[in-house]
Design a protein around this motif. Structure first.
Motif, PDB file in Angstrom:
ATOM      1  N   ILE A   1       0.855  -1.198   0.000  1.00  0.00           N
ATOM      2  CA  ILE A   1       0.000   0.000   0.000  1.00  0.00           C
ATOM      3  C   ILE A   1       0.887   1.243   0.000  1.00  0.00           C
ATOM      4  N   GLY A   2       0.488   2.262  -0.761  1.00  0.00           N
ATOM      5  CA  GLY A   2       1.220   3.531  -0.762  1.00  0.00           C
ATOM      6  C   GLY A   2       0.747   4.406   0.402  1.00  0.00           C
ATOM      7  N   HIS A   3       1.516   5.437   0.731  1.00  0.00           N
ATOM      8  CA  HIS A   3       1.136   6.308   1.855  1.00  0.00           C
ATOM      9  C   HIS A   3      -0.191   7.023   1.626  1.00  0.00           C
ATOM     10  N   ASN A   4      -0.573   7.162   0.364  1.00  0.00           N
ATOM     11  CA  ASN A   4      -1.858   7.801   0.071  1.00  0.00           C
ATOM     12  C   ASN A   4      -2.970   6.770  -0.136  1.00  0.00           C
ATOM     13  N   GLY A   5      -2.679   5.505   0.167  1.00  0.00           N
ATOM     14  CA  GLY A   5      -3.699   4.459   0.055  1.00  0.00           C
ATOM     15  C   GLY A   5      -3.737   3.781  -1.296  1.00  0.00           C
ATOM     16  N   HIS A   6      -2.760   4.098  -2.172  1.00  0.00           N
ATOM     17  CA  HIS A   6      -2.833   3.450  -3.492  1.00  0.00           C
ATOM     18  C   HIS A   6      -2.482   1.969  -3.408  1.00  0.00           C
ATOM     19  N   ILE A   7      -3.094   1.184  -4.296  1.00  0.00           N
ATOM     20  CA  ILE A   7      -2.739  -0.230  -4.462  1.00  0.00           C
ATOM     21  C   ILE A   7      -2.445  -0.417  -5.946  1.00  0.00           C
ATOM     22  N   GLY A   8      -1.356  -1.180  -6.244  1.00  0.00           N
ATOM     23  CA  GLY A   8      -0.815  -1.151  -7.597  1.00  0.00           C
ATOM     24  C   GLY A   8      -0.415   0.300  -7.797  1.00  0.00           C
ATOM     25  N   PHE A   9      -0.856   0.898  -8.895  1.00  0.00           N
ATOM     26  CA  PHE A   9      -0.667   2.344  -9.052  1.00  0.00           C
ATOM     27  C   PHE A   9      -2.028   3.030  -9.156  1.00  0.00           C
ATOM     28  N   ASN A  10      -3.008   2.474  -8.478  1.00  0.00           N
ATOM     29  CA  ASN A  10      -4.336   3.109  -8.458  1.00  0.00           C
ATOM     30  C   ASN A  10      -4.312   4.225  -7.437  1.00  0.00           C
ATOM     31  N   GLU A  11      -4.120   5.427  -7.925  1.00  0.00           N
ATOM     32  CA  GLU A  11      -3.991   6.599  -7.069  1.00  0.00           C
ATOM     33  C   GLU A  11      -5.367   7.087  -6.606  1.00  0.00           C
ATOM     34  N   PRO A  12      -5.408   7.865  -5.504  1.00  0.00           N
ATOM     35  CA  PRO A  12      -6.691   8.433  -5.080  1.00  0.00           C
ATOM     36  C   PRO A  12      -7.366   9.152  -6.259  1.00  0.00           C
ATOM     37  N   ALA A  13      -8.654   8.916  -6.438  1.00  0.00           N
ATOM     38  CA  ALA A  13      -9.361   9.468  -7.602  1.00  0.00           C
ATOM     39  C   ALA A  13     -10.835   9.640  -7.272  1.00  0.00           C
ATOM     40  N   ASP A  14     -11.592  10.133  -8.257  1.00  0.00           N
ATOM     41  CA  ASP A  14     -13.032  10.312  -8.049  1.00  0.00           C
ATOM     42  C   ASP A  14     -13.796   9.000  -8.214  1.00  0.00           C
ATOM     43  N   ALA A  15     -13.171   8.044  -8.924  1.00  0.00           N
ATOM     44  CA  ALA A  15     -13.851   6.761  -9.172  1.00  0.00           C
ATOM     45  C   ALA A  15     -12.811   5.656  -9.183  1.00  0.00           C
ATOM     46  N   PHE A  16     -13.255   4.416  -8.946  1.00  0.00           N
ATOM     47  CA  PHE A  16     -12.358   3.266  -9.001  1.00  0.00           C
ATOM     48  C   PHE A  16     -12.155   2.862 -10.463  1.00  0.00           C
ATOM     49  N   ALA A  17     -10.893   2.623 -10.864  1.00  0.00           N
ATOM     50  CA  ALA A  17     -10.630   2.165 -12.238  1.00  0.00           C
ATOM     51  C   ALA A  17     -11.041   0.712 -12.351  1.00  0.00           C
ATOM     52  N   GLU A  18     -11.720   0.374 -13.444  1.00  0.00           N
ATOM     53  CA  GLU A  18     -12.266  -0.973 -13.598  1.00  0.00           C
ATOM     54  C   GLU A  18     -11.207  -1.980 -14.073  1.00  0.00           C
ATOM     55  N   ILE A  19     -10.436  -1.596 -15.102  1.00  0.00           N
ATOM     56  CA  ILE A  19      -9.477  -2.563 -15.673  1.00  0.00           C
ATOM     57  C   ILE A  19      -8.084  -1.956 -15.742  1.00  0.00           C
ATOM     58  N   THR A  20      -7.132  -2.745 -16.225  1.00  0.00           N
ATOM     59  CA  THR A  20      -5.745  -2.275 -16.375  1.00  0.00           C
ATOM     60  C   THR A  20      -5.747  -0.968 -17.172  1.00  0.00           C
ATOM     61  N   ASN A  21      -5.033   0.017 -16.659  1.00  0.00           N
ATOM     62  CA  ASN A  21      -5.073   1.327 -17.314  1.00  0.00           C
ATOM     63  C   ASN A  21      -3.758   2.077 -17.171  1.00  0.00           C
ATOM     64  N   HIS A  22      -3.632   3.141 -18.005  1.00  0.00           N
ATOM     65  CA  HIS A  22      -2.425   3.975 -18.031  1.00  0.00           C
ATOM     66  C   HIS A  22      -2.639   5.104 -17.025  1.00  0.00           C
ATOM     67  N   VAL A  23      -1.834   5.096 -15.958  1.00  0.00           N
ATOM     68  CA  VAL A  23      -2.062   6.018 -14.842  1.00  0.00           C
ATOM     69  C   VAL A  23      -0.998   7.096 -14.761  1.00  0.00           C
ATOM     70  N   LYS A  24      -1.441   8.309 -14.490  1.00  0.00           N
ATOM     71  CA  LYS A  24      -0.511   9.407 -14.219  1.00  0.00           C
ATOM     72  C   LYS A  24      -0.216   9.333 -12.721  1.00  0.00           C
ATOM     73  N   LEU A  25       1.063   9.300 -12.342  1.00  0.00           N
ATOM     74  CA  LEU A  25       1.409   9.180 -10.917  1.00  0.00           C
ATOM     75  C   LEU A  25       1.252  10.514 -10.198  1.00  0.00           C
ATOM     76  N   THR A  26       0.849  10.439  -8.934  1.00  0.00           N
ATOM     77  CA  THR A  26       0.680  11.674  -8.151  1.00  0.00           C
ATOM     78  C   THR A  26       2.035  12.142  -7.629  1.00  0.00           C
ATOM     79  N   ASP A  27       2.101  13.400  -7.206  1.00  0.00           N
ATOM     80  CA  ASP A  27       3.340  13.941  -6.641  1.00  0.00           C
ATOM     81  C   ASP A  27       3.798  13.115  -5.449  1.00  0.00           C
ATOM     82  N   SER A  28       2.837  12.686  -4.612  1.00  0.00           N
ATOM     83  CA  SER A  28       3.168  11.907  -3.418  1.00  0.00           C
ATOM     84  C   SER A  28       3.889  10.612  -3.806  1.00  0.00           C
ATOM     85  N   THR A  29       3.416   9.948  -4.860  1.00  0.00           N
ATOM     86  CA  THR A  29       4.040   8.695  -5.299  1.00  0.00           C
ATOM     87  C   THR A  29       5.391   8.954  -5.957  1.00  0.00           C
TER      88      THR A  29
END
Ligand code: GLP
Length: 236
Positions: free
Chosen positions: A133-161
């Motif tokens: 788990i990341g310090h901001n609660g991310h799992i994999g690279f699923n960063e905090p967002a407005d919605a949960f990503a459904e499938i494998t996706n191209h993610v922009k990393l947050t400053d915290s990560t």
């Protein structure tokens, strides 16, 4: 959630390796989902030890990693491909062709994400998914967002990560700014999940993720809804 408290990092690693090892013993052709980061390093070392002692046979096991940096060649020491080779794959009898990570050098990131998701499904899905788990609660690279990503996706990393990952690089500018990651849906479809949380610095996010409201602002909180999720905690 089945929450196991460990007193030390060593105890957490040993317990995690027993759970993964038990899966390999009970289903020699299992599909494992693997994670990178500092937390699972001890678990992989234990799994290597169990292989060397003749307890585990990896010849039928297939693995799918959570994520990979985008634009990093696999020869780069910070690629997750390199991490998995160095920490596990080159020390056990797993078949190279049975190990899978998203291709971070794919020209078309979206096409690669769709291919990876389809490959996981074609393999019959993941039997046991290991997570940090990341310090901001991310799992994999699923960063905090407005919605949960459904499938494998191209993610922009947050400053915290990017800041957290810069410890592995000479300077912050070298840290990749995006990654290909399994989605929250991909992770939640795993039949069993094993989440490892280690270190005093993770105590606050552990509290939020395990006992707080389920929200895409704390991506790991969704695991509260998984039917077979075990958490090993060493945060005291
Ligand atoms: C990275 C990985 C995650 C991992 C996280 C925490 O962002 N993509 O899978 O859980 O780091 O890493 P650590 O265990 O080093 O704190």
């Amino acid at each position: 959630m089945n929450i196991i408290k460990a007193k030390t990092y060593e105890e957490l690693s040993a317990k995690a390796a027993v759970i993964i090892g038990a899966k390999i013993l009970s289903k020699p052709s299992c599909v494992l989902g693997f994670a990178t980061g500092g937390t699972p390093v001890g678990t992989y070392a234990e799994l290597v030890r169990m292989y060397k002692e003749g307890v585990l046979d990896w010849s039928g096991v297939a693995t799918y990693n959570l994520d990979e940096y985008y634009g990093n060649p696999v020869t780069d020491k910070n690629s997750y491909y390199y991490f998995m080779q160095q920490n596990l794959f080159k020390y056990v009898n797993i078949k190279q062709e049975n190990t899978h990570l998203p291709n971070g050098m794919a020209k078309d990131a979206e096409e690669e994400c769709a291919r990876y998701e389809a490959a996981i499904n074609a393999a019959g899905g993941i039997d046991l998914q290991l997570l940090g788990i990341g310090h901001n609660g991310h799992i994999g690279f699923n960063e905090p967002a407005d919605a949960f990503a459904e499938i494998t996706n191209h993610v922009k990393l947050t400053d915290s990560t990017i800041n957290a990952n810069s410890r592995y690089y000479a300077n912050r500018d070298e840290v990749p700014k995006s990654a290909l990651s399994m989605g929250i849906g991909t992770i939640m479809r795993a039949r069993k999940i094993l989440l490892l949380i280690s270190g005093k610095d993770k105590a606050e996010i552990a509290q939020k993720a395990l006992y707080g409201p389920v929200t895409p602002r704390v991506p790991a909180s969704i695991l509260q809804y998984h039917k077979h999720c075990t958490v090993i905690l060493a945060v005291d």
